[in-house]
Design an enzyme around this catalytic site. Structure first.
Site: not given
Length: 642
Positions: A175-176
């Site tokens: 989850n950037e």
């Protein structure tokens, strides 16, 4: 649970979540251990306890699992408990966080391969209970696949326990930055920094996939219990941002602040930037040890922009250190700190002969010392302490250099091909042609053959000899240890073994040194430095009863990624402009590591450029504190065994 403090007063116990007292800075429960090994064992014990409790009531234990270097030791301990203590995984259902896209299961860089290599192949978990995102899912199938992955987690009652690591972008799973708190399992484009960090495992950033499939933030946050692992100085800044910062999609891990049962399990390096550790006087009352006082004064100088002898009572009072002034006045504090730093500076790293050594970092006697410089890779010696190396040789000490690993994996195929083709041109041979054919036909993510590894190791040896000869060292004092733990042909190394330690013990016992220099750079991205330092520690521990060890001092240097804090430095060796240039030329001897080195992290500059900036920066910091100004300085900390 009993609270345990380390020698600096840091809480290293693993406390239940309810006992954590938040400071006004910290928003996530966290515990700090002296090292990641003990921390990993404690986390594994929590997981094992949960598995057993679920077994006792006839229920499945649903685990969310992570990959990467952080959880490896946890998995090793779980495997040990299965084999030695009978811990069964028969009731365990697992869901992995993520997988690269596209990625074959059989690819050794896949997380499917990783999980089976480190855990699933060694325990009794039913294969149908293992769930890992499919890296070969097609674009047309991906939406339905992700929804089905989410549904399967819910159908199993949700995640009882989620294990996490953290990336330098603040990502959990993949989850950037920009990920939404309500996001579910989906495909995501990887941040450049994430791909840079993965590049060593893929032998270059060009081989790292640009996309991945990952559980979402909401999926992770729905877990009943979350434990995040953080190891090393290179994670310290993002840990601080996550624990102390505001919730933001730009640091996705901050969403964990909203969870009511989460613990960050850290080592000292990863927790070093937290306010209670870096500047505890801003949190509350302190026990003002000499080390903490030194740290505070250096920090205060940076905060005020003043030299040590210019700091006033007002500066101390305005910055949370009024209680320090109740112990000692500012004049005495400043003078003591100034003298302490001044006494670290020496142009005689082996000790100055016929001089009063009371206030010098090294002993005057014996005037000529036997020295071993341990270098994890075949260039760390000149990169990290080339100026000091030069001084020791020039001042007549018996200097030995020991290259702990061959460094063969850091030589590119292009470089190896060049040498093989030259050799085959001069003296045509079947062996050389076989190496050439092997390199030209090599497929992506395959191991080097033994002959190619030997060639790459020979290239590094030749470069090392070039550098040590340039600094005036005899070939007989250069030792190539080729520690077995490194010789796997892949990024993944073996654990330190008896054969490695025996080699180290033999050399130290043979030389009987008065000084040992070793790499204390635990922020090294590939981890080889840590294993090599552990080998030094273990060898010296086994030899501690030998008479010569009573006069043997261990000095730690750092590499191209990190420098000692000024207040920790115990020996600073100045370099003139000509010595800086000489060090640079010694680094240049390592030609295979120039012009696009394979494992350079997120800094595109060559090693000589990075280290010159670091050495220059150390000298500038000494100057800013009011001490003499030099072109550059190399810094060391003495390690004292208990």
């Amino acid at each position: 649970m009993k609270t345990t403090l380390d020698k600096k007063g840091i809480d290293i116990s693993y406390k239940p979540v309810g006992q954590f007292e938040e400071t006004r800075f910290e928003k996530i429960h966290n515990v700090i251990f002296e090292d990641s090994n003990e921390a990993s064992i404690r986390v594994a014990e929590e997981i094992a306890d949960l598995i057993r409790k679920k077994q006792a009531v006839g229920k499945n234990c649903v685990l969310g699992l992570a990959t990467g270097s952080s959880p490896i030791r946890v998995y090793e301990e779980l495997v040990r408990m299965h084999k030695e203590e009978g811990l069964s995984f028969s009731n365990v259902v697992t869901f992995n966080l993520d997988e690269y896209l596209p990625m074959d299961k059989g690819n050794m860089q896949s997380y499917y391969y990783f999980m089976h290599e480190h855990l699933f192949n060694h325990v009794d978990i039913p294969s149908e209970n293992v769930n890992i995102p499919d890296g070969k899912i097609t674009q047309g199938e991906v939406v339905d696949y992700c929804l089905a992955y989410e549904k399967k987690i819910k159908d199993n009652g949700g995640l009882d326990f989620q294990l996490l690591g953290i990336g330098r972008t603040g990502h959990i799973g993949f989850n950037e930055p920009g990920s939404h708190r309500n996001s579910g399992t989906r495909v995501i484009t990887l941040d450049h920094i994430t791909r840079v960090d993965a590049a060593p495992a893929f032998l270059g950033i060009d081989n790292v996939p640009r996309k991945a499939i990952t559980m979402g933030i909401a999926t992770v946050r729905n877990a009943k219990r979350i434990v995040l692992l953080g190891w090393g100085h290179n994670k310290a800044e993002i840990i601080k941002d996550t624990v102390e910062g505001n919730i933001s999609s730009q640091v996705p891990a901050t969403y964990l602040q909203e969870h009511n049962n989460v613990t960050f399990v850290l080592d000292v390096g990863a927790g070093s930037e937290l306010t209670r550790n870096k500047t505890p006087w801003l949190v509350g009352s302190c026990e003002w040890t000499d080390d903490l006082t030194s740290k505070a004064i250096v920090w205060l100088c940076g905060k005020t922009g003043k030299s040590i002898l210019s700091i006033t009572d007002k500066d101390y009072n305005d910055n949370g250190m009024s209680d320090l002034l109740s112990i000692e006045d500012s004049y005495d504090l400043n003078i003591k700190m100034f003298n302490k730093l001044q006494h670290t500076i020496t142009g005689w790293p082996g000790g100055k002969p016929n001089a009063d050594d009371t206030s010098r970092p090294e002993r005057a006697v014996p005037a000529k010392k036997r020295v071993i410089i341990f270098s994890p890779h075949p260039d760390d010696d000149v990169i990290s302490m080339g100026g000091t190396f030069d001084r020791l040789v020039e001042q007549g000490h018996e200097v030995h250099v020991a290259y702990q690993t061959s460094g063969n994996i850091a030589v590119s195929d292009k470089e190896a091909l060049k040498f093989a083709e030259i050799s085959n041109t001069i003296t045509p041979s079947k062996e050389a042609q076989k190496i050439i054919d092997g390199i030209l036909s090599k497929k992506e993510n395959t191991f080097d053959s033994l002959n190619v590894r030997l060639l790459k190791g020979a290239i590094r040896r030749g470069e090392s000899y070039a550098a040590t000869r340039y600094l005036g060292l005899q070939d007989s004092n250069v030792h190539f240890l080729d520690l077995p733990f490194y010789e796997t042909g892949t990024i993944k190394k073996n654990n330190l073994g008896e054969a490695d330690i025996a080699i180290m013990v033999d050399l130290i016992n043979k030389v009987k040194p008065h000084q040992i220099y070793a790499a204390g750079d635990l922020a090294d991205p590939h981890g080889t430095h840590k294993v090599c330092l552990d080998a030094v520690f273990e060898a010296m521990k086994r030899l501690k009863e030998e008479p010569f060890m009573k006069d043997c001092w261990l000095w730690l240097y750092r590499g191209a990624w990190h420098e000692w804090d000024i207040n920790d430095i115990e020996m600073a060796v100045p370099m003139s402009p000509s010595q800086v240039l000489k060090k640079r030329y010694a680094i240049f001897c390592h030609q295979s590591q120039k012009d696009g080195v394979m494992f350079q992290g997120d800094d595109s500059r060559e090693f000589w450029m990075r280290v010159e900036e670091r050495n220059r920066g150390t000298a500038e910091r000494y100057k800013a504190l009011g001490l003499a100004h030099y072109a550059a300085m190399e810094a060391f900390v003495r390690y004292k065994f208990d």
